[in-house]
Design a protein around this motif. Structure first.
Motif, mmCIF file in Angstrom:
data_model
loop_
_atom_site.group_PDB
_atom_site.id
_atom_site.type_symbol
_atom_site.label_atom_id
_atom_site.label_comp_id
_atom_site.label_asym_id
_atom_site.label_seq_id
_atom_site.Cartn_x
_atom_site.Cartn_y
_atom_site.Cartn_z
ATOM 1 N N THR A 255 0.814 -1.223 0.000
ATOM 2 C CA THR A 255 0.000 0.000 0.000
ATOM 3 C C THR A 255 0.845 1.270 0.000
ATOM 4 N N PHE A 256 2.170 1.120 0.017
ATOM 5 C CA PHE A 256 3.024 2.293 0.235
ATOM 6 C C PHE A 256 2.755 3.385 -0.794
ATOM 7 N N ARG A 257 2.752 3.023 -2.061
ATOM 8 C CA ARG A 257 2.447 4.012 -3.094
ATOM 9 C C ARG A 257 1.162 3.569 -3.786
ATOM 10 N N SER A 258 0.054 4.174 -3.407
ATOM 11 C CA SER A 258 -1.252 3.790 -3.924
ATOM 12 C C SER A 258 -1.804 4.920 -4.788
ATOM 13 N N ARG A 259 -2.882 4.612 -5.474
ATOM 14 C CA ARG A 259 -3.517 5.668 -6.286
ATOM 15 C C ARG A 259 -4.639 6.359 -5.518
#
Ligand code: GAP
Length: 598
Positions: A255-259
């Motif tokens: 989930t670290f870089r999500s939209r």
């Protein structure tokens, strides 16, 4: 790059997150949607707990911060004023063979032999003059490069291509090639990260709107309304928690870089240093590293910035992230946004973080704390044509008492700063200077645009950090006292999804079950409680260890008074981490447990 051990650890964390209902892939039954996640029963509680903690620490426990909950879709001019329409982009590159897209700064540098081709033709004379290049590791035969090149020209309609103009040369540390297949990448080009939509039934340019990429701008846009209704005076802050959306080129690391994600942002408005100096005769600056103590009226922006960095570090420690798992990273001058005077990123050492030359995890950003000058409010003042200045009685009263030299010095300093800002917005030098002087005049009468310190944190990144930090494998005795390995989520009780589990020792003894249900009902108004009567008691403990429940209450025969009156109406209270059990009177449980949770 994460090494195999940390990769394995992340795999275990991802798998536990799904198995125990912390985090699921969004739309999983349809194959998922990259960059979108859902929180299951335990994850939803965890997130709520940490948002509530942040909210309370900002609003309930402070006199100088108020809250806001703004809409996600706002007037598109907001994003022009903030600079997002023109500059909120990442550079992206595409693979010329597979069309796969990468963020340009995330392409790993490659070494090898690059083969270049000027074009290709087929036996019927059809030709492509598109240049192509492919990188192959040293020692690999050139045929593999030719194979990729033939594929490239076939995609351009050349059947059985005969390659033209082949040459090769060694290449070091190049980011121009796809690390997965060696194909040349396109030139980097900007890609705006804002997600677009249309408001109303007509899909036209006039109705274009954006899902907000940050919650901050709504705070600036509502600054005047909040100021008017809240009876606050600068320095004061506005806090907001809410969804933000970014069409990330390459969502990654779980989930670290999500939209789609949530932010917890504070905009803390302060006086410009010139106003502080005029009122208090000087500007307090940080005297030493560390927390500067209770806010003082003579603080300038530097000490306010340091204060917020330290406050935020304390917050993270208070919810169980040890200080040594966090890194305080001061952005270098060439990394700062053009309007920022200083930015500190608080990093958490995620298992997937890169390692430095000593092998230490370097950490990834959880939160940025930026001193953003008066840029944001000034931008909205210009774009909306509405004043964002405040009137400061203390400044108005102090100004006439200053010496003429001090007045000239502060006036000059302020005029220069405002002229600099206005020049950057594209005003002609003469106009910028004239406007800068006007604003300096206004300062002498007590008016200015407040400056801001912005601590901006991501809820999902924090939830992931807490999950990574909590994950632990150790040994615990089973029902027969034999040691077995267990997975335990060592969440701080303050943010643990379930606070206490209640177990009747046996489920086929109605009196035990009845008393256990009573204890459950006694506790649930005060905290999240889980009732479990299924399976051996050791197995039930293990299930709660994996869920991160810090306390377990067991109702046994002593509770019923079968071992004598002294132990009647007492239960065992088990501590998840120490695995100790103490006997506690049922009537004391609510206050005792509540004290451990606050
Ligand atoms: N208003 C300032 C701002 O938005 P940012 O550094 O772009 O600054 C702040 O974002 C925080 O939001 C980050 O520190 C991070 O925790 C979170 N964040 C940003 N982009 C994210 C993403 N794609 N996925 C998850 N969290 C994100």
């Amino acid at each position: 790059m994460a090494d195999s051990k940390t990769g394995e650890l992340m795999e275990k964390i991802v798998s536990l997150s799904k198995r125990r209902g912390f985090i699921f892939q969004s739309s999983e039954i349809y194959g998922g949607l990259n960059g979108f996640w859902d929180y299951g029963p335990l994850g939803a509680e965890l997130k709520r707990n940490l948002k509530e903690r942040w909210w309370k620490s900002m609003t309930q426990f402070r006199d100088d911060i108020v809250g806001l909950e703004a809409s996600i879709i706002m007037h598109p001019r907001i994003w022009e004023a903030s600079g997002h329409t023109s500059t909120f982009s990442d550079l992206m590159v595409d693979c010329l063979l597979t069309k796969k897209r990468f963020r340009a700064d995330q392409v790993e540098p490659q070494n090898g032999i690059a083969y270049f081709f000027t074009g290709a033709a087929d036996p019927q004379g059809k030709e492509s003059k598109d240049a192509f290049s492919v990188l192959v590791p040293r020692g690999k035969p050139p045929e593999s490069a030719r194979k990729a090149a033939r594929q490239f020209y076939e995609q351009r309609g050349i059947q059985n291509p005969v390659l033209q103009g082949e040459r090769s040369e060694p290449v070091e540390n190049s980011t121009r090639y796809n690390p997965e297949n060696g194909s040349l990448l396109t030139e980097p080009r900007p890609f705006n990260l804002m997600l677009k939509t249309y408001v109303g039934p007509v899909e036209s340019a006039d109705n274009l709107a954006y899902l907000r990429p940050e919650t901050a701008q709504a705070i600036f846009a509502q600054f005047k309304n909040v100021l008017e209704v809240s009876r606050q005076k600068v320095p004061f802050g506005i806090a907001q928690i809410g969804k933000a959306f970014r069409n990330e080129i390459n969502p990654r690391n779980f989930t670290f870089r999500s939209r789609e994600f949530e932010q917890m942002e504070l905009e803390f408005f302060i006086r410009p240093d010139e106003a502080v100096e005029a009122i208090y005769g000087g500007v307090a600056k940080p005297a030493a590293p560390g927390h500067p103590g209770e806010p003082q009226p003579n603080w300038g922006w530097r000490i306010w910035h340091q204060y917020w960095v330290e406050e935020r570090l304390r917050f993270y420690e208070s919810i169980g992230l040890p200080r040594n798992s966090l890194v305080e990273y001061w952005q270098k001058p060439d990394e700062l946004a053009h309007y920022a005077r200083a930015t500190v990123d608080i990093l958490y050492k995620f298992p997937f973080s890169k390692r430095d030359e000593k092998g230490e995890l370097m950490g990834e950003e959880l939160e940025g704390i930026a001193a953003r000058s008066d840029f944001d409010l000034s931008q909205h003042q210009r774009f909306a044509g509405k004043s964002m200045t405040v009137f400061d009685e203390d400044l108005k009263a102090a100004w006439p008492k200053l010496s003429p030299e001090k007045q000239a010095e502060l006036r000059q300093c302020y005029a220069e700063a405002r002229t600099k800002y206005l020049s950057k917005t594209g005003e002609s030098p003469d106009k910028a200077k004239a406007l800068g002087q006007q604003e300096a005049d206004a300062l002498t009468k007590g008016y200015y645009v407040p400056h801001v310190i912005e601590p901006s944190a991501g809820v999902d990144r924090l939830a992931l950090a807490l999950i990574c930090n909590a994950y632990c494998e150790d040994q615990a005795p089973d029902d027969k006292g034999k040691l077995e390995s267990r997975v335990v989520m060592r969440f701080h009780p303050r943010i643990a999804p379930t606070k206490v589990a209640v177990f009747p020792l046996l489920k086929n003894k109605p009196e035990l079950v009845r008393r256990a249900r009573e204890v459950y009902e006694l506790l649930r108004p005060h905290m999240t409680v889980f009732y479990d009567e299924a399976g051996a008691i050791g197995r039930r403990y293990r299930r709660q260890d994996e869920a991160g429940t810090p306390f377990g209450v067991t109702i046994d025969f002593e509770t019923l008074g079968e071992q004598g009156p002294d132990l009647k109406d007492t239960v065992t209270l088990r501590d998840r981490d120490a695995m100790t059990q103490e006997r506690v009177s049922i009537k004391d449980l609510p206050s005792m447990l509540s004290a451990k949770l606050c």
